[in-house]
Design an enzyme around this catalytic site. Structure first.
Site, mmCIF file in Angstrom:
data_model
loop_
_atom_site.group_PDB
_atom_site.id
_atom_site.type_symbol
_atom_site.label_atom_id
_atom_site.label_comp_id
_atom_site.label_asym_id
_atom_site.label_seq_id
_atom_site.Cartn_x
_atom_site.Cartn_y
_atom_site.Cartn_z
ATOM 1 C CE LYS C 86 16.559 60.450 80.957
ATOM 2 N NZ LYS C 86 15.189 60.930 80.962
ATOM 3 C CG HIS C 135 24.844 45.718 58.392
ATOM 4 N ND1 HIS C 135 23.540 45.349 58.622
ATOM 5 C CD2 HIS C 135 24.797 47.026 58.020
ATOM 6 C CE1 HIS C 135 22.754 46.379 58.399
ATOM 7 N NE2 HIS C 135 23.477 47.409 58.045
#
Lengths: 309, 309, 309
Positions: C86, C135
């Site tokens: 947040k 990746h």
């Protein structure tokens, strides 16, 4: 037998100076210990967590602490959205989860929740934050950080700045600081001052000044403890913007601070401390986060081992 | 070689009395064992869980069981909302997760899901609840609790009360009870009686009475197994309120029970058992929850070790 | 000292052939090792994971890898919905979580996120997928699977089919294949061809043909690497249906393949490979998933141990 063995940690109010120092010593020991010895402390033990308010940071701090000691963790990261909570009472949930673990860590929005859980649980309960005032393991971490970084707590000039009205961390810290002889300054906007009803008990044992001007104190502080000012607390956005700005700690402000002062923050930090402060030598909030792993490990070690470690 | 080694646990129907007793003996052994010996049983083993219906309680029971044995758990607590499930077949998910673990625990809403998974998985599969009738590890836990608390199962007068129509726990328990010579009474509102199609097989081996009046039997029961009556099952609220009230077990009702009777409940309990019953000596539902940790540990120990433990 | 000790794994571009082979050898060693020896490799170590894009499969692969080595994992499976995020910066989150663990695994949608995290973290960072092209642990797994199943990589005829435009797996694999002398064919619908800007670097070191007709190559391929074609990539459904159909690998197509060819897929597979292919001897995508556990374990073992294992 160590006095924390199988005991609950409900409130920092129950931790006097002698008890706090015992935890600090145990923390030093944990830090200095070899990994192999450390992993014997909670070998085969399971920490259960039950978070009715999600708090990833606190949960992971506990999980890393028990892992450090060779133990395991399991539990509910968000009990309000979990199936376990559908209509079930807190008491039943605590009863069941406590039978799955050796120590239970509880986070709950209600005052008294941890005390209630401790009465019901078969296992020791650690309060990981409850209600408006209690967050004992955060306070232990905060006080340990001060002691570790400043070599003492007594005699320090400590400022706590930001939103002091809401947020259990500050109240819990004040209760903890009662045990020490400190020169305390609470710095906040008028509307976010500490609630006087909550400090009735504190005032008898702890004197402090209140001010809304951080500049008054900044040069003399040994410790500046900064908290988040949350937008939601303000009736209108303008008011928020004004207040917020005057409590942002930037590198300019840090330059005014003593060389060996330290800046703490319970984290997460939004923008009440500028990123450029991170590289100053006063910034110790990330160290504080790491110490939390060790203070929690120390506490768990004491609770789980009759003769300490 | 123990007969559970590398075997699947799909249905309680495959567990005859000899197999059940073998698990019960293993459970006794687990409970009596030293922690150090216990932790050798699944040392270095990993339990994978795959819950397509969230069930925190069952999941944590398995997690605590494998932790007790020195093993680790990993998996998916809510597969329906998980990224792993986006369009992927159950078979593929099972195949991949089974390659990450030594034993796979599956919860799924469909009948036959566990049997299907067992055919695909490279590792033994344990059904942690599937479809309308199967919940073998719950039944093992229930039967073990009866045996542990009453020293026997044969010869007991057992009442099962509440919603018997929905909920796989009851059907699974009935299948388990076929193995014993018990005097069985099913007590429920007319509309929540057991489905006769599901009991076609059971009836051949297990006789029982059906009634809607709990008072008829309460004084004679050795075991009262209470289940939740869910509001959603009723067409209108009044009907629900009426029915609910007449199946609430309160301390008044417990006073009519035999002194050594026991009350069980698969939990979570909402209000079908009053809180004041918790302190009566008949209340054994929290013990039942704890036994579940040990019965699951025993089962895992047998599945993972060729020569038992 | 092994060259991966305390090093970050950010991009497959930093992994030359010698480094890749070192990881492959370590993987072979892990697979052949006794469980007891394996569990010493990361005994007492904690892997922290931080997934800003949920990816259950990759996360569990890492969790199973560290468990295999006797270590523990903790972290955030979905950081975007987590309380930790947040308003907190990625940097702060990384800083805190890295203090709870010995190695940090990061998944993030932004290019450069892992490099940034590595600069901030006190612990080695492994990129578990970032941005459009990176990746590395998937590519290590893919290349290891080819080598393991075909006994070599050099000299092979490799086809990569499906959506080559989106999906970091393909770009990462191409970067990895630069280290080998392969005969490469990229097979995709026109609209899903590889982005030429991304392959500017690759083209200098790796030659390949581009085609939209899989039949052209199918008989000669040693390796067919299939990727998912996602509906969302197409402006209209008809176009999608048409394209999708022509890239489905069915058992008929497999019959045209060489007997010792292998079919790979990063999974999850939706319907781009028919279920009836699973039982052909060419299907190796589930083996590929399992190898991922071992390649990740090898990498973790090298990063965490100064002298390798």
């Amino acid at each position: 037998m160590n006095e924390f063995y199988k005991k609950n940690i409900i409130s920092v109010r129950n931790l006097d100076k002698q008890k706090l120092e015992l935890i600090f010593d145990a923390t030093d020991k944990i830090i200095d210990m070899s990994q192999d010895k450390r992993r014997e402390i909670a070998r085969g033990k399971t920490l259960g967590y039950l978070f009715f308010e999600p708090s990833t940071r606190t949960r992971l701090s506990f999980e890393s602490a028990i892992a450090l000691l060779g133990g395991t963790s399991l539990g509910i990261a968000d009990a309000t959205s979990s199936s376990i909570h559908k209509g079930e009472t807190l008491g039943d949930t605590v009863k069941v989860i406590s039978s799955y673990c050796d120590v239970l860590v509880l986070r709950h929005s209600l005052d008294g929740s941890s005390r209630f859980a401790a009465e019901i649980s078969n296992k020791p309960v650690i309060n990981a934050g409850s209600g408006t005032e209690e967050h004992p393991t955060q306070t232990i971490q905060d006080l340990y950080t001060i002691k570790k970084e400043k070599k003492k707590i007594d005699g320090l000039k400590i400022g706590i700045a930001g939103d002091l009205k809401y947020g259990r961390t500050v109240y819990s810290l004040l209760y903890g600081l009662r045990n020490y002889d400190v020169d305390l300054h609470l710095i906040s906007p008028e509307s976010l001052r500490i609630r006087s009803d909550s400090t009735y008990d504190i005032k008898k044992e702890l004197s402090y000044t209140e001010s809304s001007n951080i500049d008054e104190y900044i040069e003399d502080l040994d410790v500046l403890y900064v908290t988040r000012i949350q937008k939601e607390r303000f009736p209108d956005e303008e008011e928020y913007a004004k207040v917020k700005g005057s409590y942002v700690i930037g590198s300019d402000m840090v330059k005014k601070m003593k060389d060996d002062a330290i800046i703490l923050h319970p984290l997460p930090r939004i923008d009440e401390i500028s990123a450029d402060v991170d590289n100053t030598k006063q910034a110790k909030y990330f160290e504080q986060a790491e110490y939390g792993k060790y203070t929690r490990a120390a506490l768990l070690g004491l609770i789980l081992n009759e003769n300490g470690f």
